[in-house]
Design a protein around this motif. Sequence first.
Motif, short mmCIF file in Angstrom:
data_model
loop_
_atom_site.label_atom_id
_atom_site.label_comp_id
_atom_site.label_asym_id
_atom_site.label_seq_id
_atom_site.Cartn_x
_atom_site.Cartn_y
_atom_site.Cartn_z
N ARG A 202 40.70 26.33 34.06
CA ARG A 202 40.17 27.61 33.60
C ARG A 202 39.81 28.55 34.75
NH1 ARG A 202 38.67 23.83 29.97
NH2 ARG A 202 39.05 24.31 27.76
N LEU A 203 39.69 28.00 35.96
CA LEU A 203 39.41 28.83 37.13
C LEU A 203 40.65 28.97 38.01
CD1 LEU A 203 35.82 27.54 38.04
CD2 LEU A 203 36.47 29.64 36.84
N ASN A 204 41.78 28.60 37.47
CA ASN A 204 43.06 28.73 38.17
C ASN A 204 43.82 29.88 37.51
OD1 ASN A 204 45.82 28.51 38.86
ND2 ASN A 204 45.62 26.31 39.26
N ARG A 205 43.98 31.00 38.21
CA ARG A 205 44.57 32.19 37.61
C ARG A 205 45.98 31.93 37.07
NH1 ARG A 205 47.55 36.88 38.63
NH2 ARG A 205 46.67 38.73 37.59
N ALA A 206 46.74 31.10 37.79
CA ALA A 206 48.11 30.83 37.35
C ALA A 206 48.15 30.14 35.99
CB ALA A 206 48.84 29.97 38.39
N LYS A 241 31.05 40.33 40.39
CA LYS A 241 31.40 39.03 40.94
C LYS A 241 30.39 38.67 42.01
CE LYS A 241 35.65 37.88 41.06
NZ LYS A 241 37.10 37.61 41.32
N THR A 242 29.64 37.57 41.80
CA THR A 242 28.62 37.14 42.76
C THR A 242 29.08 35.96 43.60
OG1 THR A 242 27.59 35.60 41.19
CG2 THR A 242 26.83 37.89 41.14
N ASP A 243 30.15 35.28 43.17
CA ASP A 243 30.64 34.10 43.88
C ASP A 243 32.16 34.19 44.05
OD1 ASP A 243 31.28 31.63 44.89
OD2 ASP A 243 30.10 30.47 43.43
N PRO A 244 32.61 34.92 45.07
CA PRO A 244 34.06 35.09 45.26
C PRO A 244 34.78 33.82 45.72
CG PRO A 244 32.83 36.09 47.06
CD PRO A 244 31.82 35.68 46.04
N VAL A 245 34.04 32.81 46.10
CA VAL A 245 34.66 31.54 46.47
C VAL A 245 35.07 30.78 45.21
CG1 VAL A 245 34.32 29.32 47.63
CG2 VAL A 245 33.38 31.42 48.64
N LYS A 246 34.14 30.67 44.30
CA LYS A 246 34.42 29.97 43.04
C LYS A 246 35.34 30.81 42.14
CE LYS A 246 32.03 27.43 39.35
NZ LYS A 246 30.71 27.01 38.84
N PHE A 247 35.08 32.11 42.13
CA PHE A 247 35.86 33.02 41.28
C PHE A 247 36.77 33.85 42.17
CE2 PHE A 247 31.79 32.17 39.24
CZ PHE A 247 32.21 31.61 38.03
N LYS A 248 37.93 33.31 42.42
CA LYS A 248 38.87 33.93 43.35
C LYS A 248 39.50 35.19 42.77
CE LYS A 248 39.92 29.57 45.67
NZ LYS A 248 38.80 28.84 45.06
N GLN A 249 40.31 35.85 43.55
CA GLN A 249 40.98 37.06 43.12
C GLN A 249 41.73 36.83 41.81
OE1 GLN A 249 40.81 40.06 44.57
NE2 GLN A 249 42.15 41.00 43.04
N ASP A 252 38.03 36.49 36.74
CA ASP A 252 36.80 37.24 36.51
C ASP A 252 35.63 36.32 36.22
OD1 ASP A 252 36.91 37.44 33.13
OD2 ASP A 252 38.83 37.36 34.15
N GLU A 253 34.50 36.64 36.86
CA GLU A 253 33.25 35.92 36.65
C GLU A 253 32.46 36.55 35.51
OE1 GLU A 253 29.01 35.12 39.02
OE2 GLU A 253 30.76 35.87 40.12
N THR A 254 32.21 37.85 35.63
CA THR A 254 31.45 38.58 34.60
C THR A 254 32.07 39.96 34.40
OG1 THR A 254 29.38 37.45 35.18
CG2 THR A 254 29.20 39.53 33.96
N ILE A 255 32.30 40.30 33.15
CA ILE A 255 32.77 41.64 32.80
C ILE A 255 31.92 42.17 31.65
CG2 ILE A 255 34.66 43.00 31.79
CD1 ILE A 255 36.64 41.27 33.24
N THR A 256 31.38 43.35 31.81
CA THR A 256 30.78 44.05 30.68
C THR A 256 31.80 45.07 30.20
OG1 THR A 256 29.72 45.66 32.15
CG2 THR A 256 28.42 43.76 31.52
N PHE A 257 31.91 45.20 28.89
CA PHE A 257 32.90 46.14 28.37
C PHE A 257 32.39 46.80 27.09
CE2 PHE A 257 33.91 41.98 26.64
CZ PHE A 257 34.30 42.20 25.33
N GLN A 258 32.93 47.96 26.84
CA GLN A 258 32.52 48.77 25.70
C GLN A 258 33.77 49.16 24.92
OE1 GLN A 258 31.79 49.97 29.06
NE2 GLN A 258 30.20 48.39 29.01
N MET A 259 33.62 49.27 23.60
CA MET A 259 34.73 49.68 22.76
C MET A 259 34.26 50.75 21.78
SD MET A 259 36.64 46.04 21.89
CE MET A 259 35.17 45.14 21.39
N GLY A 260 35.13 51.72 21.52
CA GLY A 260 34.82 52.75 20.54
C GLY A 260 35.74 52.61 19.34
N PHE A 261 35.23 52.94 18.15
CA PHE A 261 35.95 52.76 16.91
C PHE A 261 36.11 54.07 16.16
CE2 PHE A 261 34.31 48.74 18.23
CZ PHE A 261 35.23 47.79 17.81
#
Length: 367
Positions: A202-206, A241-249, A252-261
């Motif tokens: 789950r932490l492997n982008r590929a 992103k607070t931990d770029p070692v664990k969460f590589k390029q 994503d570690e944390t994303i806040t997002f908004q949606m409009g309807f």
Amino acid sequence: MTTRRQFIEKASLSTMAVTLPFASTFSSSVRKQEDKVLRVAIMGLGSYGTRVAEAMKDCKRAKLVGVISGTPSKIEAWKEKYGIPAKNCYNYENYHQIKDNPDIDAVYVITPNSLHKPHSIGVARAGKHVICEKPMALNAEEGREMIQACQEAGVHLLVGYRMHFETKTLEVIRRQRAGEFGKTLFFQGLSGFMIGDPKQWRLNRALAGGGAMMDIGIYSINGARYMLGEEPIWVTAQEVKTDPVKFKQGVDETITFQMGFPSGAVASCLSTYSMNNLDKFFLNGTKGFAEMQPSTGYGPIQARTNQGPIEAEHITHQTTQMDEMAAIILDGKSPVVPVDGEEGLRDLVIVDAIYEAVRTGARISLI
């Protein structure tokens, strides 16, 4: 001379002679339809595959009959534990041979995200119905290819949206659709947990195609859609992103997002691999609200509205899911909230837009 009473009696007997065999045949056909069982092979024998297998022990319409795995030791263990015959066991190299196995109706693909498309298309081309775990694919383009392949093969493509069959969730949806909350204006979805082993797929982008958004964030995307009963028309998003070692390029570690309807309602959501105690949905309207916490965990789900708690028996989600999916495939049943490939594609379009919004900082239109 035939009296009126004699005529009626004879007519009644004649009618019975014609209708009773038909009624018996009709009753028998209905019973046979309900007795049909969806025979399922699980592809990917990891922790979630095991959870599904255990839940299927209590299914009435679905039965585990086969396995597909790249690990011989797992195949042997499952053969013994679940009584699976050797002829229904395959690996990732020979699973296409299920085409010649009449004892398997459908395959539940529970492999890493990047394998969903090739495995699902392979299953479809083998003539078997596809149940694919979410997210359905890595992106919308892959999702469209899967839908097309299943259409061409004439098989169902269903996605593992277990919450679409959960009793309390369906009751909140019913009340929203009935207008009990008035005009619904706001949805909040908090989805996340602290992820463990940094070496997991789950932490492997590929393999995962991203990070928390591809695993847990999709619950808030999907939840906003079924709780509000609308499709979003725009998204904005920000990444932390607070931990770029664990969460590589690309993970994503944390994303806040908004949606409009279209109605003017908005959704504010959080997807993270760095916080526990989330798993919360909140829906607010002009006449009332609904709150669910936990909202998407394995259960029991807790739900309340402005009128008080929603009470319902907890049934293992995957048991209900597999029985309901069997009814969709075998009986043509239409669920309250869809679980087909088009439903999976709608979420993928939004995921793509969220990642684009993170990359560009722009508000992304979905229309």
